[in-house]
Design an enzyme around this catalytic site. Structure first.
Site, PDB file in Angstrom:
ATOM      1  CD  GLU A 153      -3.132   0.977   2.199  1.00 39.13           C
ATOM      2  OE1 GLU A 153      -3.916   1.702   2.100  1.00 39.13           O
ATOM      3  OE2 GLU A 153      -3.101  -0.037   3.092  1.00 39.13           O
ATOM      4  CD  GLU A 248      -9.199   0.965   4.941  1.00 36.86           C
ATOM      5  OE1 GLU A 248      -8.656  -0.224   5.576  1.00 36.86           O
ATOM      6  OE2 GLU A 248      -8.350   1.789   4.187  1.00 36.86           O
TER       7      GLU A 248
END
Length: 294
Positions: A153, A248
């Protein structure tokens, strides 16, 4: 575009653990294709527990995707070789668990500690980068063997210090040199670090394996903020991005999730579970409409 759309179960939780079965039924019932889970918690389940969740997903027609944030004693970038070795073996095991559960991608901060632990200043950033390349270069071999993609990420400067932009991350992918290592991008972080999100996505073409989306304040994507979603989805179409598009959202304060995500105010305005469900469904409808446009 016909990408699978997913939602993280933590949208409803205030802690990183939860009843995966309950949230799987909820997420599938809302119409999502994928439920994102934290492998840190899933890894604690017995094999029979994993089998129960896997079977439920199959029954619901719900896919699973997985992310992780490493603890400091498993950081793949630090000088302590024992810590790195512990982390390497741990991420390999997580890849095996994700594969067993039918997943084909492992995203998140699979290379460093999160919540972030920054070394004392000044420090040699290049040495951390070298260790990350060596460590992930070893881990990705397991991903290759399993036919999976390991996605690291790319987060903003307040959450990590190695990869904060697409350009840095593309160079890292090229350095490691495995087609099974790709970027995990997130519009929340890109909004902070990239001048133009569409242009950054174009520069990352071929190296993007996973995407988190949401408005700039991490609420569910609804098109009511300042993000240019036409630019975003049209660019994904241009690069022929086939991976998942995962939400998210973090909109409630309190609990470990709120603390770790630095959510100090209630952006849900006191929403109960039914209202959270309605927001999640409305957001899914918006994302599907945008995908259909491109």
């Amino acid at each position: 575009m016909d990408n699978k759309i997913g939602m993280s179960f933590t949208y409803w939780c205030q802690d990183w653990s939860g009843d995966f079965r309950y949230y799987a039924r909820k997420i599938a019932g809302l119409g999502y294709d994928v439920m994102e889970m934290s492998l840190t918690n899933l890894d604690s389940l017995s094999r029979s527990g994993l089998d129960d969740v896997k079977k439920l997903g199959e029954d619901l027609g719900l896919g699973f995707s997985f992310t992780v944030g490493l603890t400091p004693d498993r950081d793949l970038t630090v000088e302590d070789e024992a810590v790195r070795r512990r982390g390497i073996e741990y991420v390999k095991r997580l890849l095996e668990t994700a594969h067993y559960m039918g997943g084909d991608v492992l995203g998140g901060l699979s290379y460093c500690a999160w919540p972030p632990v920054f070394p004392p200043y000044p420090f040699d950033r290049s040495a951390y980068m070298d260790r990350a390349a060596s460590s992930l270069g070893e881990v990705v071999k397991t991903a290759e063997d399993l036919g999976m993609t390991l996605c690291f990420e790319v987060v903003n400067r307040f959450d990590a210090f190695l990869f904060t932009t697409v350009d840095e991350s593309v160079e890292f992918c090229k350095r490691v040199g495995s087609p099974n290592l790709k970027m995990h991008l997130d519009t929340f972080h890109m909004n902070i670090e990239e001048d133009l999100i569409g242009a950054a996505i174009l520069r990352g073409a071929g190296h993007i394996g996973y995407f988190h989306v949401g408005e700039t304040d991490r609420r569910p994507l609804d098109g009511k903020g300042r993000m240019d979603w036409d630019e975003f989805f049209s660019t994904l179409a241009k690069i022929d991005y086939r991976g998942c598009i995962i939400q998210e959202p973090v909109i409630r304060s309190g609990g470990q999730v709120g603390y770790d995500m630095r959510m100090w105010r209630d952006q849900s305005h006191g929403a109960d579970e039914a209202q959270l469900d309605a927001m999640a469904k409305s957001s899914l409808d918006y994302i599907r409409a945008m995908c259909a446009n491109y």
